[in-house]
Each structure stands twice: as C-alpha cells, then as structure tokens.
Design an enzyme around this catalytic site. Structure first.
Site, short mmCIF file in Angstrom:
data_model
loop_
_atom_site.label_atom_id
_atom_site.label_comp_id
_atom_site.label_asym_id
_atom_site.label_seq_id
_atom_site.Cartn_x
_atom_site.Cartn_y
_atom_site.Cartn_z
N ASP A 92 98.68 160.30 119.02
CA ASP A 92 98.59 161.42 117.86
C ASP A 92 97.28 160.99 117.18
OD1 ASP A 92 99.35 158.98 116.81
OD2 ASP A 92 100.93 159.81 115.56
N SER A 93 96.36 159.98 117.50
CA SER A 93 95.07 159.80 117.01
C SER A 93 94.18 160.92 117.46
CB SER A 93 94.56 158.45 117.89
OG SER A 93 94.60 158.32 119.13
N LYS B 224 106.13 157.98 123.35
CA LYS B 224 106.01 156.63 122.49
C LYS B 224 106.40 157.19 121.17
CE LYS B 224 101.83 154.98 121.15
NZ LYS B 224 101.93 155.27 119.64
N GLU C 59 106.94 155.72 116.64
CA GLU C 59 106.43 154.52 116.08
C GLU C 59 107.76 154.20 115.20
OE1 GLU C 59 103.26 155.51 113.54
OE2 GLU C 59 102.14 156.01 115.06
N GLU D 235 100.45 146.87 117.16
CA GLU D 235 99.07 147.26 116.43
C GLU D 235 98.73 146.44 115.32
OE1 GLU D 235 98.42 151.38 115.98
OE2 GLU D 235 96.66 151.07 114.96
O1 KIV Z 1 97.62 157.38 118.56
C1 KIV Z 1 97.17 156.33 119.18
O2 KIV Z 1 96.15 156.36 119.87
C2 KIV Z 1 98.05 155.12 119.49
C3 KIV Z 1 97.26 154.04 119.74
C4 KIV Z 1 96.34 153.36 118.54
C5 KIV Z 1 98.18 152.71 120.16
O3 KIV Z 1 98.99 155.13 119.07
#
Ligand code: KIV
Length: 263
Positions: A42-43, A110, A112, A179
């Site tokens: 989600d980055s 993934k 969080e 992280e």
């Molecule tokens: O969204 C992302 O890029 C991430 C990584 C920094 C692990 O969650």
C-alpha cells in the site's frame, strides 16, 4: 516459489528477497530478476500516487496495481497488501476485500497488526488464503504511533512485540514483516518463530529483506532513511535522460533520418 517454499528458505537459512512493485513495466523486469517475492504494497499510495501516508490506499487502488504486476510477473509469488481498515469491517466485508485482492492476481495477502486481527487472520487462512503478517512500524497506524519511528525499544515494548509476533504465527501467518525494529529484537523474534521473518529496517538477522522499489532505485529523492540502500541513482539517471532528450529536440538532433520514415 509458492507459499510452502517460504518455510524451506528458513530451514535452509537461505534469505528471502522481497521487493515492492506496482506496475506492469517494472514487473516484467522483476520477473527476469533473482527477486523471490513481489509485494504490491500500500506504499503505492505514496510512491505511485503522491500521498503523504498509506492511508488513502483502498481496495480499488490495490487491485489495479496487483492486476498490472500479475500481468508482468507471471512466475513470481505476489503478496497483495490489505489497505487501511479494509480488514476491520464485518467478516463478510473483510472477506470480500480479501477476495478482490486474490482475484486481482495476488497469491497471498499482507495485513498490518495483530491486536484485534487474530480471528480475522485465522479465518482468512482457514479459507485458503495465505496471510503475511506485518509488525513493528505499521504505517497504517501512523496516527496512533505518532510518527515514523523505531518500534519495540525498551524491555516492555520488546516483550509486547515478541508476544505479538508469536500471536501472528499462532493465527496462521506463513511469514511476518518486521518494520523498523531494533536489530537484536528482530534477531530474537526470528530465532523464536518457526515462520520466516522479512525485515525492513530490522537489521541483517531476519530471514529475508524487503525494500520499496522507488527507494532502492534512488527515485525517492526526499526520502532516505538509514535502512535504505540505494542501488542506483535513479533520479540522476532519469533526469539526465530527460534533459538529453529535451536538448536533442531543441537542437534538431532528434530525430535523425534513421529515426524517420522514408517515402
Ligand atoms: O507497503 C509496503 O511497501 C510495505 C513494506 C514497507 C513492507 O508494507
């Protein structure tokens, strides 16, 4: 690479290489590389859309990026991020969100944090969808954390993080992103867990590493935390190419006869 291979990497003490990717063109290059796993993180909200945090990412945004990456990297294991609050709804809505990410082309999701998520993770896993956990600095909770800073410093915070990591494993996660965690604590968690850990800003002792593509390519000129290694001065390389093109056009040096069609 499939979900079962993650355990093999840990057993063999072979490092897992994960890299973020958000688009088709880059995915085709990653497909040819030695990178093991692609994370459509989600980055994307920050590096692809220019937002200041990951909070504006939603399922639609994630699915468009996952689809593009899946078209470009047909043989890589793709993890799709569950965006902000998309897994904190009713069970039905959570599962719709998971279904969308998987149908877009991800092989795992993934998610969080573990606080309040253990049952959801267990349900997703029991539904046949592998889940990668994510602890330490969890950017979707940035407003709660009060800033982007190292997590798990001090005995009590370290004990909490270790407990949470074990809870992720217990809930059924097949691997865990750590992280911005002190190196010693990340090593302890890695040693304690049966599932592999993948670190970003968590030192060298995790079972694998992940970097954001734009950071490691040197394209994020205003963002250089100590855990990022730049493998290319991408900004300078691209700027030079753009300026050379501009200069060639203005001077009439582009296109040449060879770059033009004859009669
Ligand atoms: O969204 C992302 O890029 C991430 C990584 C920094 C692990 O969650």
């Amino acid at each position: 690479m499939n979900v079962l291979d993650f355990q093999g990497f840990k057993t063999r003490k072979e490092k897992i290489v994960m890299l973020t990717c958000y688009d088709y063109t880059s995915a085709r290059i990653v497909q040819e590389s030695d990178v093991d796993v692609i994370l459509v993180g989600d980055s994307a909200a920050m590096v692809m859309h220019g937002h200041g945090t990951t909070i504006p990412a939603d399922i639609e945004m994630m699915c468009r990026h996952i689809e593009s990456v899946a078209r470009g990297a047909k043989d890589k294991f793709i993890v799709g991020d569950m965006p902000f609050l998309s897994f904190r709804q009713s069970r039905t809505d959570n599962m719709h969100a998971v279904a969308s990410v998987m149908k877009a082309g991800a092989h795992a999701v993934k998610l969080e944090g573990i606080e309040g998520n253990a049952e959801t993770i267990a349900h997703i896993v029991k539904s046949g969808v592998p889940v990668m956990g994510h602890l330490g600095l969890t950017p979707q909770s940035i407003n709660q954390l009060g800033g982007y800073r190292v997590q798990g410093r001090g005995q009590s915070a370290a004990e909490t993080l270790l407990r949470e990591a074990l809870a992720c494993e217990q809930a059924g996660c097949f691997s865990l992103v750590l992280e911005c965690v002190p190196e010693k604590l990340a090593a302890e968690i890695t040693e304690t867990l049966n599932i592999p850990t993948i670190g970003i800003g968590a030192g060298v002792h995790t079972d694998g590493q992940v970097l954001v593509m734009q950071d490691m390519l040197g394209l994020s000129s205003d963002f250089k935390p100590r855990f990022v290694r730049q493998y290319l001065d991408g900004r300078a390389v691209l700027l030079n190419a753009f300026n050379t093109y501009a200069s060639d056009v203005k001077s009439g040096n582009f296109p040449t006869a060879d770059e033009s069609y004859g009669q």
